[in-house]
Design a protein around this motif. Structure first.
Motif, PDB file in Angstrom:
ATOM      1  N   UNK A 108      -6.124 -33.139  36.867  1.00  0.00           N
ATOM      2  CA  UNK A 108      -6.682 -34.327  36.781  1.00  0.00           C
ATOM      3  C   UNK A 108      -6.370 -35.162  35.519  1.00  0.00           C
ATOM      4  N   UNK A 109      -6.010 -36.442  35.313  1.00  0.00           N
ATOM      5  CA  UNK A 109      -5.959 -37.308  34.051  1.00  0.00           C
ATOM      6  C   UNK A 109      -7.277 -37.490  33.535  1.00  0.00           C
ATOM      7  N   UNK A 110      -7.401 -37.060  32.261  1.00  0.00           N
ATOM      8  CA  UNK A 110      -8.709 -37.263  31.728  1.00  0.00           C
ATOM      9  C   UNK A 110      -8.182 -37.796  30.160  1.00  0.00           C
ATOM     10  N   UNK A 111      -8.888 -38.788  29.651  1.00  0.00           N
ATOM     11  CA  UNK A 111      -8.677 -39.085  28.300  1.00  0.00           C
ATOM     12  C   UNK A 111      -8.600 -37.819  27.284  1.00  0.00           C
ATOM     13  N   UNK A 112      -7.930 -37.863  26.439  1.00  0.00           N
ATOM     14  CA  UNK A 112      -7.926 -36.519  25.361  1.00  0.00           C
ATOM     15  C   UNK A 112      -9.040 -36.761  24.391  1.00  0.00           C
ATOM     16  N   UNK A 113     -10.078 -35.869  24.024  1.00  0.00           N
ATOM     17  CA  UNK A 113     -10.989 -36.169  23.243  1.00  0.00           C
ATOM     18  C   UNK A 113     -10.401 -35.987  21.650  1.00  0.00           C
ATOM     19  N   UNK A 114     -10.986 -36.712  20.808  1.00  0.00           N
ATOM     20  CA  UNK A 114     -10.463 -36.552  19.344  1.00  0.00           C
ATOM     21  C   UNK A 114     -10.677 -35.244  19.169  1.00  0.00           C
ATOM     22  N   UNK A 115      -9.678 -34.866  18.162  1.00  0.00           N
ATOM     23  CA  UNK A 115      -9.627 -33.385  17.411  1.00  0.00           C
ATOM     24  C   UNK A 115      -9.111 -32.359  18.435  1.00  0.00           C
ATOM     25  N   UNK A 116      -8.710 -32.550  19.712  1.00  0.00           N
ATOM     26  CA  UNK A 116      -8.443 -31.810  20.646  1.00  0.00           C
ATOM     27  C   UNK A 116      -6.899 -31.679  20.912  1.00  0.00           C
ATOM     28  N   UNK A 117      -6.279 -30.553  20.693  1.00  0.00           N
ATOM     29  CA  UNK A 117      -4.830 -30.512  21.144  1.00  0.00           C
ATOM     30  C   UNK A 117      -4.732 -30.032  22.563  1.00  0.00           C
ATOM     31  N   UNK A 145      -9.267 -20.891  24.588  1.00  0.00           N
ATOM     32  CA  UNK A 145     -10.423 -20.269  23.850  1.00  0.00           C
ATOM     33  C   UNK A 145     -11.447 -20.072  24.837  1.00  0.00           C
ATOM     34  N   UNK A 146     -11.751 -18.917  25.337  1.00  0.00           N
ATOM     35  CA  UNK A 146     -12.971 -18.701  26.292  1.00  0.00           C
ATOM     36  C   UNK A 146     -14.314 -19.415  25.617  1.00  0.00           C
ATOM     37  N   UNK A 147     -14.887 -20.127  26.786  1.00  0.00           N
ATOM     38  CA  UNK A 147     -16.091 -20.894  26.032  1.00  0.00           C
ATOM     39  C   UNK A 147     -15.857 -22.206  25.942  1.00  0.00           C
ATOM     40  N   UNK A 148     -14.670 -22.511  25.319  1.00  0.00           N
ATOM     41  CA  UNK A 148     -14.368 -23.807  24.825  1.00  0.00           C
ATOM     42  C   UNK A 148     -13.457 -24.430  25.997  1.00  0.00           C
ATOM     43  N   UNK A 149     -12.370 -23.737  26.454  1.00  0.00           N
ATOM     44  CA  UNK A 149     -11.283 -24.302  27.071  1.00  0.00           C
ATOM     45  C   UNK A 149     -11.572 -23.771  28.502  1.00  0.00           C
ATOM     46  N   UNK A 150     -12.210 -22.779  28.618  1.00  0.00           N
ATOM     47  CA  UNK A 150     -12.445 -22.248  30.245  1.00  0.00           C
ATOM     48  C   UNK A 150     -13.711 -21.147  30.091  1.00  0.00           C
ATOM     49  N   UNK A 151     -14.356 -20.930  31.203  1.00  0.00           N
ATOM     50  CA  UNK A 151     -15.444 -20.258  31.343  1.00  0.00           C
ATOM     51  C   UNK A 151     -15.417 -19.030  32.155  1.00  0.00           C
ATOM     52  N   UNK A 152     -16.116 -18.003  31.846  1.00  0.00           N
ATOM     53  CA  UNK A 152     -15.772 -16.700  32.849  1.00  0.00           C
ATOM     54  C   UNK A 152     -16.664 -17.192  34.121  1.00  0.00           C
ATOM     55  N   UNK A 153     -15.780 -16.549  35.089  1.00  0.00           N
ATOM     56  CA  UNK A 153     -16.435 -16.535  36.495  1.00  0.00           C
ATOM     57  C   UNK A 153     -15.954 -15.233  37.407  1.00  0.00           C
ATOM     58  N   UNK A 154     -16.524 -15.230  38.330  1.00  0.00           N
ATOM     59  CA  UNK A 154     -16.329 -13.990  39.068  1.00  0.00           C
ATOM     60  C   UNK A 154     -15.125 -14.229  40.126  1.00  0.00           C
ATOM     61  N   UNK A 155     -14.536 -13.186  40.248  1.00  0.00           N
ATOM     62  CA  UNK A 155     -13.488 -13.130  41.093  1.00  0.00           C
ATOM     63  C   UNK A 155     -13.676 -12.025  42.083  1.00  0.00           C
ATOM     64  N   UNK A 156     -13.575 -12.360  43.412  1.00  0.00           N
ATOM     65  CA  UNK A 156     -13.776 -11.391  44.187  1.00  0.00           C
ATOM     66  C   UNK A 156     -12.627 -11.238  44.997  1.00  0.00           C
ATOM     67  N   UNK A 157     -12.238  -9.747  45.007  1.00  0.00           N
ATOM     68  CA  UNK A 157     -11.013  -9.637  45.824  1.00  0.00           C
ATOM     69  C   UNK A 157     -11.308  -8.493  47.031  1.00  0.00           C
ATOM     70  N   UNK A 158     -10.485  -8.820  48.033  1.00  0.00           N
ATOM     71  CA  UNK A 158     -10.735  -7.990  49.336  1.00  0.00           C
ATOM     72  C   UNK A 158      -9.781  -6.733  48.944  1.00  0.00           C
TER      73      UNK A 158
END
Length: 165
Positions: A108-117, A145-158
């Motif tokens: 999804x195209x979003x504007x790049x926040x300042x200070x973010x690469x 970086x976890x907590x900034x760029x992505x967040x933990x979630x549960x993955x369920x496997x069969x």
């Protein structure tokens, strides 16, 4: 273990031997008989197995996943793929990869926040087994970086109930 030949003799090597030893091909059956009758199983099996491997001829279909050497060149980067030399062949492969991203709503195209690469991306080019071009776009997610760029979630496997664990 038989590791090769030298002047018509088999060259033997093992951790129990100091250096290399030679064995004439006519002495091999006698050596196998000796190790078998003296119940020297590990020596017997090592000699028998390495002799079978040494004398085996592999059929050409043993490694079907190997692709014959291509005379066609593969681009190293996106600039080279889009050059006049490659674009006719590799342009449709790049378009197909981009169409897959749009079809599956990967980005999804979003504007790049300042200070973010932004995360770097890399185009990788290869050929399929049939020789057709394949283009893949890889994102350098290792820089997230976890907590900034992505967040933990549960993955369920069969898990199959018939699986032995």
């Amino acid at each position: 273990h038989i590791v090769g030949t030298f002047e018509g003799n088999f060259v033997l090597s093992d951790s129990a031997l100091e250096g290399l030893r030679t064995l004439s091909p006519t002495s091999l059956p006698k050596m196998l008989y000796y190790t078998h009758t003296r119940n020297l199983c590990s020596v017997h099996l090592a000699l028998a197995d390495s002799y079978q491997l040494y004398t085996a001829t592999l059929p050409e279909t043993v490694f079907p996943q190997e692709v014959p050497a291509q005379t066609q060149r593969i681009p190293k980067n996106i600039q080279q793929a889009l050059s006049p030399e490659f674009v006719a062949e590799w342009g449709p492969a790049i378009d197909k990869e981009n169409q897959g991203f749009r079809h599956h709503n990967c980005f999804t195209a979003v504007p790049l926040p300042s200070g973010v690469r932004p995360l770097p991306g890399l185009w990788v080019f290869t050929r399929k087994r049939d020789g057709s071009p394949k283009a893949r776009f890889c994102v350098g997610g290792h820089r997230q970086i976890m907590g900034r760029d992505y967040f933990p979630n549960k993955n369920y496997c069969a898990v199959l109930s018939s699986r032995d664990n």
